[in-house]
Design a protein around this motif. Structure first.
Motif, PDB file in Angstrom:
ATOM      1  N   GLN A 121     -25.156 -12.644 -54.956  1.00  0.00           N
ATOM      2  CA  GLN A 121     -26.205 -13.333 -55.717  1.00  0.00           C
ATOM      3  C   GLN A 121     -26.743 -14.522 -54.944  1.00  0.00           C
ATOM      4  O   GLN A 121     -27.956 -14.747 -54.890  1.00  0.00           O
ATOM      5  N   ARG A 122     -25.871 -15.289 -54.341  1.00  0.00           N
ATOM      6  CA  ARG A 122     -26.290 -16.465 -53.581  1.00  0.00           C
ATOM      7  C   ARG A 122     -27.196 -16.060 -52.416  1.00  0.00           C
ATOM      8  O   ARG A 122     -28.231 -16.676 -52.165  1.00  0.00           O
ATOM      9  N   LYS A 123     -26.823 -14.998 -51.690  1.00  0.00           N
ATOM     10  CA  LYS A 123     -27.630 -14.552 -50.555  1.00  0.00           C
ATOM     11  C   LYS A 123     -28.988 -14.018 -50.995  1.00  0.00           C
ATOM     12  O   LYS A 123     -29.993 -14.236 -50.320  1.00  0.00           O
ATOM     13  N   VAL A 124     -29.036 -13.322 -52.133  1.00  0.00           N
ATOM     14  CA  VAL A 124     -30.311 -12.805 -52.632  1.00  0.00           C
ATOM     15  C   VAL A 124     -31.228 -13.960 -53.004  1.00  0.00           C
ATOM     16  O   VAL A 124     -32.391 -14.004 -52.599  1.00  0.00           O
ATOM     17  N   VAL A 125     -30.714 -14.907 -53.780  1.00  0.00           N
ATOM     18  CA  VAL A 125     -31.539 -16.033 -54.238  1.00  0.00           C
ATOM     19  C   VAL A 125     -32.060 -16.841 -53.055  1.00  0.00           C
ATOM     20  O   VAL A 125     -33.204 -17.305 -53.052  1.00  0.00           O
ATOM     21  N   LYS A 126     -31.255 -16.996 -52.013  1.00  0.00           N
ATOM     22  CA  LYS A 126     -31.680 -17.739 -50.822  1.00  0.00           C
ATOM     23  C   LYS A 126     -32.477 -16.873 -49.847  1.00  0.00           C
ATOM     24  O   LYS A 126     -33.067 -17.390 -48.906  1.00  0.00           O
ATOM     25  N   GLY A 127     -32.462 -15.549 -50.053  1.00  0.00           N
ATOM     26  CA  GLY A 127     -33.170 -14.650 -49.141  1.00  0.00           C
ATOM     27  C   GLY A 127     -32.520 -14.575 -47.778  1.00  0.00           C
ATOM     28  O   GLY A 127     -33.204 -14.416 -46.769  1.00  0.00           O
ATOM     29  N   GLN A 128     -31.204 -14.651 -47.737  1.00  0.00           N
ATOM     30  CA  GLN A 128     -30.474 -14.649 -46.461  1.00  0.00           C
ATOM     31  C   GLN A 128     -30.095 -13.224 -46.059  1.00  0.00           C
ATOM     32  O   GLN A 128     -29.315 -12.570 -46.738  1.00  0.00           O
ATOM     33  N   TYR A 129     -30.671 -12.763 -44.971  1.00  0.00           N
ATOM     34  CA  TYR A 129     -30.315 -11.471 -44.400  1.00  0.00           C
ATOM     35  C   TYR A 129     -30.439 -11.568 -42.887  1.00  0.00           C
ATOM     36  O   TYR A 129     -31.012 -12.522 -42.367  1.00  0.00           O
ATOM     37  N   ARG A 130     -29.885 -10.593 -42.195  1.00  0.00           N
ATOM     38  CA  ARG A 130     -29.898 -10.633 -40.727  1.00  0.00           C
ATOM     39  C   ARG A 130     -30.458  -9.337 -40.172  1.00  0.00           C
ATOM     40  O   ARG A 130     -30.233  -8.269 -40.712  1.00  0.00           O
ATOM     41  N   LEU A 131     -31.161  -9.462 -39.076  1.00  0.00           N
ATOM     42  CA  LEU A 131     -31.659  -8.296 -38.361  1.00  0.00           C
ATOM     43  C   LEU A 131     -30.963  -8.128 -37.015  1.00  0.00           C
ATOM     44  O   LEU A 131     -31.264  -7.188 -36.290  1.00  0.00           O
ATOM     45  N   ASP A 132     -30.051  -9.034 -36.695  1.00  0.00           N
ATOM     46  CA  ASP A 132     -29.369  -8.979 -35.401  1.00  0.00           C
ATOM     47  C   ASP A 132     -27.990  -8.322 -35.510  1.00  0.00           C
ATOM     48  O   ASP A 132     -27.045  -8.739 -34.870  1.00  0.00           O
ATOM     49  N   ILE A 133     -27.902  -7.261 -36.308  1.00  0.00           N
ATOM     50  CA  ILE A 133     -26.647  -6.535 -36.448  1.00  0.00           C
ATOM     51  C   ILE A 133     -26.689  -5.320 -35.526  1.00  0.00           C
ATOM     52  O   ILE A 133     -27.765  -4.844 -35.154  1.00  0.00           O
ATOM     53  N   PRO A 134     -25.541  -4.821 -35.100  1.00  0.00           N
ATOM     54  CA  PRO A 134     -25.516  -3.688 -34.160  1.00  0.00           C
ATOM     55  C   PRO A 134     -26.294  -2.464 -34.644  1.00  0.00           C
ATOM     56  O   PRO A 134     -26.861  -1.734 -33.832  1.00  0.00           O
ATOM     57  N   GLN A 135     -26.346  -2.249 -35.928  1.00  0.00           N
ATOM     58  CA  GLN A 135     -27.050  -1.085 -36.460  1.00  0.00           C
ATOM     59  C   GLN A 135     -28.546  -1.122 -36.169  1.00  0.00           C
ATOM     60  O   GLN A 135     -29.216  -0.098 -36.199  1.00  0.00           O
ATOM     61  N   PHE A 136     -29.086  -2.301 -35.871  1.00  0.00           N
ATOM     62  CA  PHE A 136     -30.512  -2.430 -35.576  1.00  0.00           C
ATOM     63  C   PHE A 136     -30.808  -2.489 -34.077  1.00  0.00           C
ATOM     64  O   PHE A 136     -31.949  -2.716 -33.691  1.00  0.00           O
ATOM     65  N   ASP A 137     -29.819  -2.271 -33.243  1.00  0.00           N
ATOM     66  CA  ASP A 137     -30.053  -2.329 -31.801  1.00  0.00           C
ATOM     67  C   ASP A 137     -31.081  -1.309 -31.340  1.00  0.00           C
ATOM     68  O   ASP A 137     -31.830  -1.557 -30.395  1.00  0.00           O
ATOM     69  N   SER A 138     -31.144  -0.156 -31.973  1.00  0.00           N
ATOM     70  CA  SER A 138     -32.080   0.884 -31.548  1.00  0.00           C
ATOM     71  C   SER A 138     -33.445   0.772 -32.243  1.00  0.00           C
ATOM     72  O   SER A 138     -34.353   1.546 -31.951  1.00  0.00           O
ATOM     73  N   ILE A 139     -33.602  -0.200 -33.137  1.00  0.00           N
ATOM     74  CA  ILE A 139     -34.873  -0.408 -33.833  1.00  0.00           C
ATOM     75  C   ILE A 139     -35.713  -1.399 -33.031  1.00  0.00           C
ATOM     76  O   ILE A 139     -35.236  -2.461 -32.649  1.00  0.00           O
ATOM     77  N   THR A 140     -36.966  -1.054 -32.766  1.00  0.00           N
ATOM     78  CA  THR A 140     -37.813  -1.933 -31.966  1.00  0.00           C
ATOM     79  C   THR A 140     -38.177  -3.198 -32.742  1.00  0.00           C
ATOM     80  O   THR A 140     -38.191  -3.207 -33.967  1.00  0.00           O
ATOM     81  N   GLU A 141     -38.477  -4.248 -32.012  1.00  0.00           N
ATOM     82  CA  GLU A 141     -38.859  -5.527 -32.619  1.00  0.00           C
ATOM     83  C   GLU A 141     -40.111  -5.381 -33.474  1.00  0.00           C
ATOM     84  O   GLU A 141     -40.268  -6.062 -34.485  1.00  0.00           O
ATOM     85  N   GLU A 142     -40.989  -4.491 -33.073  1.00  0.00           N
ATOM     86  CA  GLU A 142     -42.223  -4.260 -33.832  1.00  0.00           C
ATOM     87  C   GLU A 142     -41.919  -3.887 -35.279  1.00  0.00           C
ATOM     88  O   GLU A 142     -42.578  -4.357 -36.207  1.00  0.00           O
ATOM     89  N   TYR A 143     -40.915  -3.083 -35.494  1.00  0.00           N
ATOM     90  CA  TYR A 143     -40.564  -2.661 -36.854  1.00  0.00           C
ATOM     91  C   TYR A 143     -39.753  -3.715 -37.595  1.00  0.00           C
ATOM     92  O   TYR A 143     -39.768  -3.763 -38.806  1.00  0.00           O
ATOM     93  N   LYS A 144     -39.065  -4.556 -36.873  1.00  0.00           N
ATOM     94  CA  LYS A 144     -38.276  -5.603 -37.523  1.00  0.00           C
ATOM     95  C   LYS A 144     -39.153  -6.688 -38.141  1.00  0.00           C
ATOM     96  O   LYS A 144     -38.750  -7.337 -39.095  1.00  0.00           O
ATOM     97  N   ILE A 145     -40.368  -6.898 -37.616  1.00  0.00           N
ATOM     98  CA  ILE A 145     -41.219  -7.955 -38.147  1.00  0.00           C
ATOM     99  C   ILE A 145     -42.074  -7.473 -39.311  1.00  0.00           C
ATOM    100  O   ILE A 145     -42.737  -8.257 -39.963  1.00  0.00           O
ATOM    101  N   LEU A 146     -42.083  -6.181 -39.570  1.00  0.00           N
ATOM    102  CA  LEU A 146     -42.853  -5.672 -40.706  1.00  0.00           C
ATOM    103  C   LEU A 146     -42.152  -6.058 -41.935  1.00  0.00           C
ATOM    104  O   LEU A 146     -42.389  -6.394 -42.912  1.00  0.00           O
TER     105      LEU A 146
END
Length: 76
Positions: free
Chosen positions: A51-76
């Protein structure tokens, strides 16, 4: 408050209102999970932390699962 915490928008979690934007928030969470192979953007190990993370909008895109995702798609 009824629903799955990880998919609730901050305004729904605060019991203030729901709108089409709330639905788009949930779609964004779903897209994050699809791209990351099932990793939740806001899961913190327990309901209170989530709940705290949702209310603050805290998420990360620098996790290993996103290594193969291009930066172009991460900013959408």
């Amino acid at each position: 408050m009824v629903g799955t915490l990880e998919f609730m928008s901050p305004e729904v979690m605060k019991c203030s209102h729901a709108s089409p934007a709330s639905d788009m928030w949930s779609c964004g969470v779903l897209l994050y999970m699809l791209l990351s192979g099932g990793v939740s953007p806001f899961w913190a190990g327990n309901d209170y932390g989530t709940q705290r993370k949702v209310v603050k909008g805290q998420y990360r895109l620098d996790i290993p699962q996103f290594d193969s995702i291009t930066e172009e798609y991460k900013i959408l």
